[in-house]
Design an enzyme around this catalytic site. Structure first.
Site, PDB file in Angstrom:
ATOM      1  N   HIS A 651       0.844  -1.200   0.000  1.00  0.00           N
ATOM      2  CA  HIS A 651       0.000   0.000   0.000  1.00  0.00           C
ATOM      3  C   HIS A 651       0.881   1.253   0.000  1.00  0.00           C
ATOM      4  CE1 HIS A 651      -3.051  -2.959   1.419  1.00  0.00           C
ATOM      5  NE2 HIS A 651      -3.852  -2.208   0.676  1.00  0.00           N
ATOM      6  N   HIS A 655       0.968   1.548  -5.687  1.00  0.00           N
ATOM      7  CA  HIS A 655      -0.401   1.029  -5.634  1.00  0.00           C
ATOM      8  C   HIS A 655      -1.397   2.143  -5.956  1.00  0.00           C
ATOM      9  CE1 HIS A 655      -4.097  -0.810  -4.263  1.00  0.00           C
ATOM     10  NE2 HIS A 655      -4.233   0.108  -3.305  1.00  0.00           N
ATOM     11  N   HIS A 691      -6.309   7.543  -1.903  1.00  0.00           N
ATOM     12  CA  HIS A 691      -7.183   6.661  -1.126  1.00  0.00           C
ATOM     13  C   HIS A 691      -6.454   5.858  -0.050  1.00  0.00           C
ATOM     14  CE1 HIS A 691      -5.585   3.425  -3.618  1.00  0.00           C
ATOM     15  NE2 HIS A 691      -6.177   2.562  -2.820  1.00  0.00           N
ATOM     16  N   ASP A 692      -5.114   5.730  -0.114  1.00  0.00           N
ATOM     17  CA  ASP A 692      -4.367   4.984   0.904  1.00  0.00           C
ATOM     18  C   ASP A 692      -3.261   5.827   1.528  1.00  0.00           C
ATOM     19  OD1 ASP A 692      -5.603   2.515   1.253  1.00  0.00           O
ATOM     20  OD2 ASP A 692      -4.665   1.646  -0.520  1.00  0.00           O
ATOM     21  N   ASP A 804      -9.406  -0.442  -6.866  1.00  0.00           N
ATOM     22  CA  ASP A 804      -8.574  -0.811  -5.718  1.00  0.00           C
ATOM     23  C   ASP A 804      -8.104  -2.265  -5.825  1.00  0.00           C
ATOM     24  OD1 ASP A 804      -7.247  -0.361  -3.372  1.00  0.00           O
ATOM     25  OD2 ASP A 804      -9.000  -0.703  -2.098  1.00  0.00           O
TER      26      ASP A 804
END
Length: 915
Positions: A651, A655, A691-692, A804
């Site tokens: 992550h 990614h 998003h991460d 994702d």
């Protein structure tokens, strides 16, 4: 009886004649009253009869505590061996029980239906309500009791003339400080007239002082009424005498049988009839006589017509006399019903001695009633002090506080269900949380460690609760079956009978919630119950406000810890790097293969990924549409990259870039970018790259299990909310504000899309909404309506999930490599869990089960990935290639799993052959 003793003998003192025990306190929790005499005590079947319930129990306990020598002597002489055995069994494992929750109380207090007397019932007849507590760690167990150890319900204080619990001050605020009741006006004569009679008349009460001492020394209602009945019977020579107490209950006068059919040979055991129920018409007639202050004499025939027959009188009477028992102010405290025979005193209504005894009796009954009222006032104060102690202890969370409120309401009001509905801070008509508790929940073993009540199990009658929340008025429905406001139907396991719904207010008198109580166990909810809920609601409002402030402080502390951690680790990108990136020529998407579903970043350098990110914004025409500054875009992308931790195996920035590429290719190939519009596309692309952010290499479960600062800050979707918060922080950093040129409406809309999209990456939310996606996909592409916000939300959430999980759509060599990176990250978390936690590992987190990876990947593809990609393929045939890629990779994993299985079987066979 004409000789007055000069001193009280020990026997007389035991009988309560002329002896008052001074009020004393024992350890600050009990108050004693005049000792009951031998004649007033009766033990039968392990119960104390003819007493004032819990108050007398407290007095007896106080006496035993104050006289340990007597207690020891009594135990040695009186207590049975079986009782000692029970005590030994209960205390054999005392050391172990010290670490367990406090058990349910064995005895509970029950109110008699007809008057304020109580019986202590063993747990075999009626299960106790609750007394749960624990001494343990703060993570899984409570450290304090939810309810006071002494269980006294509001029914203890039904009836009587008590001062109000709350008063309203001039400013409208509620206070527990009440104005004392008006003191009764002093009589002109300090003594009743019959006590001032100095004549030698043999029928004067002054010549029989023992009657005065015998009655005035007794403040226990049942035994006093028995003495009154026996004395009247003696001097009137009646066949029997019955005493009915006059009680006021909710503006109604009712008569309660206290001593029935007392004759000269009666004993107190057979004469106390507390459960005597009068015929309603007879009760009304006698109450009218008491109100008018009339004493009456009836022949046997008149008794049958006027009194409709009096079933509890003896059968051989000739006349029935009804005598009033007035107090010093002339208020009737009771009625004496005399069954007169041929040998009874004539003209009993005009007899001075009997009249004097009646007046003295009324005064004594008034004194006993006032004493009982004051005693109950003291007990009531102690009850609320205990409740306050319990409520204000261990205020660590809203949920635990609400659990204590619900548990105490079930015990205090004696109902079957309780609900607390907390209002939203933004709206006075929306309930943000609905907590509930059932009496059966408190009897379950798991209640010992329960840290929060249950939520949304029972139906919520919005018309009633909403009304209470809106206008702040109490709704008390005695019979739900005839009330049209009750909306929902009963189920097979539970029938609604009665309902009490009241507001909860904070210290500023603002309504913060509603309490809803269902089904009073005995009868219906009374005004006394309303008073107790209103008073207890003061504690509830203060307690909820305190714990709310505590949670805000705790959240602020968690934010500071997270912010400090972030600031020490991360920093915004520097201007020089941004200028360097801005000066480079951005390659085309074709040269980078960004539009292809089989795209891989294996051959790209970090600089290529940065320029590829810029290219995706340009090709979607977002830079031109929203006038995004190129240099600001470069610095923002560099800052986003820097806020991914490079030590995290999977992550990380790579990614995030790959997720953005899958979203980009999906939007272009499906053509949905046109239907969604530029605002949604901008929000989705920003969300994919962010998003991460600041992922730590562990999942939500680990954050919650270790009680991390993030878990304290975000109770649901912990990491996703942290990623969102980081994204918003970066968007507001100086030099990174790529959205500055948007209008306020566009800015708000983009932030809304970003929030929804990042939270959609929480797979627990995806599974919760998977049915909606499957239903939408059944209708094919025609079902997409870009004007329908609900369908747009379903589609964009599915796109975020597919992006994702996009690694499963890549060519097999890349997919296998990425799966290894994901597994390594999971195994890293498993190593942490072994070191920090004691719970067993799930297979995918266990490094020792690495040979199970192919089998786990097959299950992951079947259970998580394929449903999403199939649904998207149904909605757009252009996305079907992703589904096919997942199927291909899934089959490769299945082959590996089968080969692993064959190898394991071969190894086992070799071992068997060697044996």
């Amino acid at each position: 009886m004409n000789t007055k003793p000069t001193s009280n003998t020990s026997v007389q003192r035991k009988q309560g004649v002329g002896l008052f025990k001074p009020v004393s306190w024992n350890r600050g929790r009990r108050v004693t009253s005049p000792l009951l005499g031998v004649a007033e005590r009766s033990v039968s079947g392990g119960q104390i009869l003819n007493c004032e319930g819990p108050l007398l129990q407290l007095q007896i306990e106080a006496f035993l505590d104050d006289h340990p020598d007597f207690t020891d002597s009594y135990v040695l002489r009186k207590v049975k061996k079986s009782t000692i055995d029970k005590w030994l069994i209960q205390n054999t494992h005392k050391d172990e029980e010290d670490h367990l929750p406090i058990r349910l109380a064995v005895n509970t207090v029950e109110q008699n239906n007809s008057e304020d007397t109580f019986q202590t019932n063993e747990g075999s007849q009626r299960k106790p309500y609750c007394s749960k507590s624990a001494e343990c760690t703060p993570v899984v167990k409570r450290s304090t009791s939810l309810t006071p150890h002494r269980k006294i319900s509001s029914a203890t204080f039904e009836g009587g003339r008590h001062s109000p619990l709350l008063t309203t001050a001039e400013d409208g605020s509620m206070s527990f400080l009440t104005v004392p009741p008006n003191v009764r006006k002093r009589s002109k004569n300090l003594q009743p007239e019959f006590l001032n009679d100095d004549s030698n008349n043999s029928k004067s009460l002054s010549n029989i002082p023992d009657i005065h001492d015998n009655l005035t020394s007794d403040l226990n209602h049942p035994s006093l009424c028995f003495k009154i009945a026996k004395n009247i019977c003696l001097f009137s020579k009646s066949l029997s005498t019955s005493i009915l107490e006059v009680k006021q209950n909710e503006e109604k006068i009712c008569l309660v049988g206290s001593a029935v059919n007392v004759s000269l040979t009666s004993t107190d055991d057979e004469s106390f009839e507390n459960n005597l129920t009068l015929d309603p018409e007879l009760n009304t007639y006698l109450a009218q006589l008491a109100h008018e202050g009339k004493s009456m004499l009836f022949t046997r025939k008149e008794v049958q017509t006027n009194l409709m027959g009096v079933s509890f009188l003896t059968d051989d009477y000739e006349e029935v006399a009804i005598l009033l028992l007035p107090d010093v102010d002339g208020e009737v405290q009771g009625l004496a019903l005399l069954s007169l025979g041929s040998d009874s005193v004539k003209y009993v209504l005009e007899n001075k001695l009997i009249s004097d005894i009646c007046k003295l009796s009324g005064i004594c009954m008034k004194n006993a009633s006032d004493f009982q009222t004051l005693s109950l006032e003291v007990t009531r104060s102690q009850v609320f002090l205990d409740l306050a102690r319990v409520m204000f202890e261990n205020q660590t969370s809203i949920e635990l506080t609400v659990l204590k409120i619900l548990a105490n309401l079930l015990v205090l009001i004696e109902c079957e269900r309780a609900q607390i509905l907390l209002l939203s801070k933004d709206s006075s008509s929306i309930f943000r949380k609905v907590y509930d508790l059932d009496e059966n929940d408190m009897l379950k073993e798991e209640f010992n460690t329960l840290m929060r009540p249950f939520e949304d199990r029972f139906p919520n009658n919005s018309s009633i609760t909403g009304l209470v929340a809106a206008i702040g008025e109490t709704v008390n429905i005695k019979d739900i079956s005839i009330d049209p406001r009750f909306e929902f139907n009963d189920d097979d396991d539970f029938k609604h009978r009665s309902l009490l719904c009241m507001p909860i207010r904070d210290s500023g008198n603002q309504i913060i919630g509603v309490v809803s109580l269902v089904n009073k166990k005995k009868g219906y909810f009374t005004s006394n119950d309303e008073s107790f809920v209103e008073a207890f609601g003061i504690f509830c409002g203060i307690s909820l406000a305190n714990v709310s402030n505590y949670e805000q402080a705790k959240a602020a502390e968690a934010r500071s810890q997270v912010a400090l951690d972030i600031m020490t680790y991360h920093a915004s990108s520097n201007t020089a790097d941004a200028n360097s990136l801005a000066s480079k020529v951005v390659p085309s998407s074709l040269s980078l293969h960004l539009q292809s579903f089989s795209f891989t970043d294996c051959e790209l350098e970090d600089m290529d990924t940065l320029m590829g990110s810029l290219r995706m914004f340009y090709d979607l025409d977002l830079v031109k549409k929203f006038k995004l500054n190129h240099k600001t875009m470069c610095q923002w992308i560099l800052t986003v990259k820097k806020n991914y931790r490079p030590e995290v195996v999977y992550h990380n920035w790579r990614h995030a870039f790959n997720v953005a590429q899958v979203m980009f290719s999906s939007l272009l190939n499906s053509g949905w970018w046109e239907g969604l519009g530029p605002i949604h596309c901008l929000g989705l692309m920003v969300a994919c790259l962010c998003h991460d952010l600041d992922h730590r290499g562990t999942n939500n479960s680990y954050q919650m299990a270790t009680n991390s600062p993030l878990a304290n800050l975000y109770s649901t979707s912990t990491l996703e909310r942290h990623h969102l918060n980081q994204a918003l922080i970066i968007l507001n950093l100086e030099g990174n504000r790529i959205l500055d040129n948007l209008t306020p409406a566009e800015y708000a809309a983009v932030l809304s899309v970003i929030e929804e999209a990042i939270l959609a990456t929480d797979l627990s939310l995806h599974f919760a909404h998977l049915d909606r996606l499957m239903n939408l996909s059944k209708e094919g592409p025609a079902s997409l309506d870009w004007e329908d916000q609900d369908k747009v939300s379903i589609t964009t959430a599915a796109l975020m999930t597919a992006s994702d999980l996009g690694a499963v759509t890549k060519p097999w060599p890349v997919q296998r490599k990425i799966a290894g990176l994901v597994a390594e990250e999971f195994w890293y978390q498993g190593d942490l869990e072994k070191a920090v936690l004691s719970s067993p590992l799930v297979p995918m987190m266990d490094r020792e089960l690495r040979q199970e990876l192919p089998r786990l990947q097959v299950g992951f593809c079947d259970g998580v990935c394929l449903p999403v990609y199939r649904a998207l393929a149904c909605l757009s045939p252009a996305l079907q290639s992703m589904e096919e890629a997942v199927m291909f990779n899934r089959d490769r994993w299945a082959e590996l799993a089968e080969n692993n299985q064959e190898e394991e079987e071969e190894k086992e066979n070799k071992v068997t052959r060697n044996l």
